[in-house]
Design a protein around this motif. Structure first.
Motif, PDB file in Angstrom:
ATOM      1  N   GLY A 169       0.811  -1.210   0.000  1.00 31.23           N
ATOM      2  CA  GLY A 169       0.000   0.000   0.000  1.00 31.23           C
ATOM      3  C   GLY A 169       0.845   1.262   0.000  1.00 31.23           C
ATOM      4  N   ILE A 170       1.954   1.231   0.717  1.00 31.00           N
ATOM      5  CA  ILE A 170       2.854   2.379   0.752  1.00 31.00           C
ATOM      6  C   ILE A 170       3.430   2.648  -0.629  1.00 31.00           C
ATOM      7  CG2 ILE A 170       5.105   3.157   1.592  1.00 31.00           C
ATOM      8  CD1 ILE A 170       3.021   3.566   3.649  1.00 31.00           C
ATOM      9  N   GLN A 171       3.804   1.587  -1.323  1.00 28.16           N
ATOM     10  CA  GLN A 171       4.352   1.742  -2.673  1.00 28.16           C
ATOM     11  C   GLN A 171       3.330   2.394  -3.587  1.00 28.16           C
ATOM     12  OE1 GLN A 171       7.310   1.427  -3.645  1.00 28.16           O
ATOM     13  NE2 GLN A 171       8.386  -0.275  -2.698  1.00 28.16           N
ATOM     14  N   GLU A 172       2.072   1.960  -3.512  1.00 30.75           N
ATOM     15  CA  GLU A 172       1.009   2.523  -4.349  1.00 30.75           C
ATOM     16  C   GLU A 172       0.810   4.006  -4.051  1.00 30.75           C
ATOM     17  OE1 GLU A 172      -2.361   0.115  -3.545  1.00 30.75           O
ATOM     18  OE2 GLU A 172      -1.620  -1.609  -4.684  1.00 30.75           O
ATOM     19  N   PHE A 173       0.825   4.349  -2.764  1.00 33.55           N
ATOM     20  CA  PHE A 173       0.621   5.752  -2.409  1.00 33.55           C
ATOM     21  C   PHE A 173       1.778   6.617  -2.894  1.00 33.55           C
ATOM     22  CE2 PHE A 173       0.687   9.562   0.092  1.00 33.55           C
ATOM     23  CZ  PHE A 173      -0.648   9.919   0.121  1.00 33.55           C
ATOM     24  N   MET A 174       2.986   6.118  -2.766  1.00 28.62           N
ATOM     25  CA  MET A 174       4.142   6.893  -3.198  1.00 28.62           C
ATOM     26  C   MET A 174       4.140   7.088  -4.710  1.00 28.62           C
ATOM     27  SD  MET A 174       7.033   5.434  -0.572  1.00 28.62           S
ATOM     28  CE  MET A 174       8.352   6.436  -1.232  1.00 28.62           C
ATOM     29  N   GLU A 175       3.605   6.118  -5.444  1.00 24.76           N
ATOM     30  CA  GLU A 175       3.447   6.287  -6.896  1.00 24.76           C
ATOM     31  C   GLU A 175       2.468   7.420  -7.197  1.00 24.76           C
ATOM     32  OE1 GLU A 175       2.294   2.489  -8.350  1.00 24.76           O
ATOM     33  OE2 GLU A 175       4.225   1.541  -7.878  1.00 24.76           O
ATOM     34  N   THR A 176       1.380   7.476  -6.414  1.00 28.51           N
ATOM     35  CA  THR A 176       0.415   8.568  -6.592  1.00 28.51           C
ATOM     36  C   THR A 176       1.047   9.916  -6.280  1.00 28.51           C
ATOM     37  OG1 THR A 176      -1.440   7.130  -6.022  1.00 28.51           O
ATOM     38  CG2 THR A 176      -1.797   9.497  -5.808  1.00 28.51           C
ATOM     39  N   ALA A 177       1.818   9.980  -5.203  1.00 28.13           N
ATOM     40  CA  ALA A 177       2.495  11.225  -4.839  1.00 28.13           C
ATOM     41  C   ALA A 177       3.456  11.661  -5.946  1.00 28.13           C
ATOM     42  CB  ALA A 177       3.248  11.052  -3.528  1.00 28.13           C
ATOM     43  N   GLU A 178       4.097  10.699  -6.587  1.00 30.77           N
ATOM     44  CA  GLU A 178       5.011  11.022  -7.685  1.00 30.77           C
ATOM     45  C   GLU A 178       4.248  11.572  -8.888  1.00 30.77           C
ATOM     46  OE1 GLU A 178       8.323  11.461 -10.131  1.00 30.77           O
ATOM     47  OE2 GLU A 178       8.098  11.335  -7.952  1.00 30.77           O
ATOM     48  N   ILE A 179       3.054  11.027  -9.148  1.00 34.20           N
ATOM     49  CA  ILE A 179       2.214  11.541 -10.237  1.00 34.20           C
ATOM     50  C   ILE A 179       1.814  12.987  -9.954  1.00 34.20           C
ATOM     51  CG2 ILE A 179      -0.049  11.320 -11.348  1.00 34.20           C
ATOM     52  CD1 ILE A 179       0.257   8.269 -10.973  1.00 34.20           C
ATOM     53  N   VAL A 180       1.431  13.253  -8.697  1.00 35.19           N
ATOM     54  CA  VAL A 180       1.084  14.625  -8.312  1.00 35.19           C
ATOM     55  C   VAL A 180       2.279  15.546  -8.522  1.00 35.19           C
ATOM     56  CG1 VAL A 180       0.494  16.108  -6.351  1.00 35.19           C
ATOM     57  CG2 VAL A 180      -0.702  13.946  -6.686  1.00 35.19           C
ATOM     58  N   ARG A 181       3.449  15.087  -8.091  1.00 34.53           N
ATOM     59  CA  ARG A 181       4.661  15.903  -8.231  1.00 34.53           C
ATOM     60  C   ARG A 181       4.927  16.238  -9.700  1.00 34.53           C
ATOM     61  NH1 ARG A 181       9.585  15.932  -9.708  1.00 34.53           N
ATOM     62  NH2 ARG A 181       9.492  13.807 -10.471  1.00 34.53           N
ATOM     63  N   ARG A 182       4.819  15.234 -10.581  1.00 40.66           N
ATOM     64  CA  ARG A 182       5.119  15.443 -11.999  1.00 40.66           C
ATOM     65  C   ARG A 182       4.050  16.281 -12.687  1.00 40.66           C
ATOM     66  NH1 ARG A 182       6.076   9.874 -12.499  1.00 40.66           N
ATOM     67  NH2 ARG A 182       4.142   9.781 -13.707  1.00 40.66           N
TER      68      ARG A 182
END
Length: 267
Positions: A164-177
């Motif tokens: 779940g942490i990995q999935e959330f961090m992927e979302t945060a990276e999408i927001v960042r980009r």
């Protein structure tokens, strides 16, 4: 001003508990703190002794489209909690009506920045704003990620939580980009039975994979945190010598220490 979102798409990981108790501990250390309840379940509002059904002004009014007659400024809905005899802790509350916010935002231009804009326009100065996010990755959580400059991801020391942490961090990276936005991500281990062998194994694995993002302090499993919320007060003022109160107080000290690190680094 530091804006911290407490976020994880998984429920039951102590997001609300962290919002309330980190905020209260920061306020006890002399910081002026605003807690924003961005979860339609209104648990932060309830956990601070405010009855959501009695509220006429909530975060729903703040996130209304600009032309709406019901729209309010953030400072118009803020409640001074005055807990522990102090006046440093404030709440922007919500209630069940907030469930309609996702639908109201979905077709609005600039919908990802409605929360951020309301914070920037707020005339009350705060040292910290802490946002309790819903257990989802919808437009409300995206608003919180866009508005903040730091994210704390609470997680239990369970193997399934790592995914779940990995999935959330992927979302945060999408927001960042996609939103051209920098986010500092920290992971907080919560509800930890530190004497449990399996929990110790998972904690060791978390340290291996996320050593640069893992907060040093661990929040131990403690019934006082549940009892305090049911009484509508932070653990620090319900039972200051409990493990829960002590752990969050130490976490607040760790969070504040980042300010000194940034100053010494010239940030």
């Amino acid at each position: 001003m530091r804006i911290i979102s407490i976020a994880n798409q998984k429920g039951g990981v102590a997001k609300t508990t962290t919002t309330i108790n980190l905020g209260a501990s920061l306020s006890s250390l002399g910081k002026k703190v605003l807690l924003i309840d961005l979860d339609p379940q209104a648990h932060t509002t309830l956990g601070l002794g405010i009855e959501p059904d009695n509220l006429s002004k909530t975060m729903l009014n703040v996130l209304e489209p600009y032309r709406s007659k019901d729209k309010l400024k953030l400072e118009e809905i803020i409640i001074n909690l005055k807990v522990g005899g102090g006046e440093n802790l404030f709440l922007a509350p919500t209630n069940i009506d907030f469930a309609s916010a996702e639908y109201k935002l979905i077709d609005q231009i600039g919908r990802e920045d409605f929360l951020g804009a309301s914070i920037r326009e707020c005339k009350i100065p705060f040292d910290y704003i802490i946002i309790d996010c819903p257990p989802s990755l919808g437009i409300l959580t995206v608003n919180a990620l866009k508005a903040c400059n730091e994210v704390i991801i609470p997680m239990q020391p369970h193997y399934f939580a790592l995914r779940g942490i990995q999935e959330f961090m992927e979302t945060a990276e999408i927001v960042r980009r996609n939103l051209n936005h920098h986010l500092k991500i920290n992971i907080l281990i919560t509800i930890a039975e530190i004497k449990n062998n399996l929990a110790q194994e998972v904690i060791a694995e978390i340290k291996q994979y996320f050593s640069d993002k893992l907060l040093k302090n661990i929040i131990r499993k403690n019934i006082t945190l549940v009892e305090a919320s049911s009484q509508g007060v932070p653990a620090l003022y319900y039972s200051p010598n409990s493990h829960g109160a002590i752990d969050y107080y130490k976490l607040a000290q760790e969070v504040i220490s980042f300010e000194k690190e940034e100053i010494s680094a010239g940030i």
